[in-house]
Design a protein around this motif. Sequence first.
Motif, PDB file in Angstrom:
ATOM      1  N   GLN A 131      -3.585  -5.424  -4.861  1.00  0.00           N
ATOM      2  CA  GLN A 131      -4.374  -6.517  -4.294  1.00  0.00           C
ATOM      3  C   GLN A 131      -4.179  -7.782  -5.119  1.00  0.00           C
ATOM      4  N   ASP A 157      -2.667   2.588   8.278  1.00  0.00           N
ATOM      5  CA  ASP A 157      -3.608   1.531   7.943  1.00  0.00           C
ATOM      6  C   ASP A 157      -4.745   1.924   7.001  1.00  0.00           C
ATOM      7  N   VAL A 171       0.832  -1.201   0.000  1.00  0.00           N
ATOM      8  CA  VAL A 171       0.000   0.000   0.000  1.00  0.00           C
ATOM      9  C   VAL A 171       0.870   1.256   0.000  1.00  0.00           C
ATOM     10  N   MET A 227      -6.969   2.469   3.851  1.00  0.00           N
ATOM     11  CA  MET A 227      -7.003   1.747   2.584  1.00  0.00           C
ATOM     12  C   MET A 227      -7.980   2.425   1.631  1.00  0.00           C
ATOM     13  N   ARG A 245       0.664   5.409   0.494  1.00  0.00           N
ATOM     14  CA  ARG A 245      -0.227   6.408   1.090  1.00  0.00           C
ATOM     15  C   ARG A 245       0.405   7.792   1.043  1.00  0.00           C
ATOM     16  N   ALA A 262      -4.799   6.751  -0.984  1.00  0.00           N
ATOM     17  CA  ALA A 262      -4.214   5.420  -0.778  1.00  0.00           C
ATOM     18  C   ALA A 262      -4.304   4.617  -2.067  1.00  0.00           C
ATOM     19  N   ASN A 310      -3.422   0.627  -3.342  1.00  0.00           N
ATOM     20  CA  ASN A 310      -2.928  -0.686  -2.930  1.00  0.00           C
ATOM     21  C   ASN A 310      -2.923  -1.683  -4.086  1.00  0.00           C
TER      22      ASN A 310
END
Length: 218
Positions: free
Chosen positions: A40, A75, A24, A77, A26, A36, A38
Amino acid sequence: MLRRFVGLLEADLAAAGFVRRGPVFRYFDPEGNGIALNIQRTTALQGEVAFFINVGVLLAPHLRYYFGEDDARRDAMPHHSVWNHRLVATDDTAELPDHTFTLSTEADVEYAATIVRVWLAKNLPGMKTWLGDTDAMLAAAEADRERAARARTEQLASGRWKSGAWPEGRWSTRLIAAYRHAERGDVDAVMDFPHSDPDSVGADIVALARRRAAERKR
């Protein structure tokens, strides 16, 4: 191959102020609004790496609802966002756009990185202008709505669906508007947001509006 791909992205995103933690990336402004992105992982054939790339724009008071006193910078997302998008892994010439990035050769790595870099170069400056500016977000959402309506009309008339004709990303316009009212201390404007559950986002919005209203009376 995935490490190579992430390394190519990290060079550009680090230069734009992003910090990577695992898969991730940020970015945050001083008020706690952010972006953000990410990577996946998803199912792939043997010898391949397959993944999606999700990106979201984060609104500081909304993040405080999710994380409270915890550090959202570690944290948060894309699914915590008020605007989110899953990048398309194919270029503009594709008949059937696909969201799955697949790597099986070094050439795939370079090709995928180029698609993402081009998308970021086009869209990242605009996303940064939305940070903390709910008026700008709502204006962008309305422009997207109008563009989607025009594209729908044009495509129905032509009988052909064209890749890329729809706005990228999904807006949580009602949520953005509610937090805008709350930050301005307009309690009446947020009371129609469901808030009977004390743990709900609606209760958080109403509580924020009441706090801001009380602050303005001091």
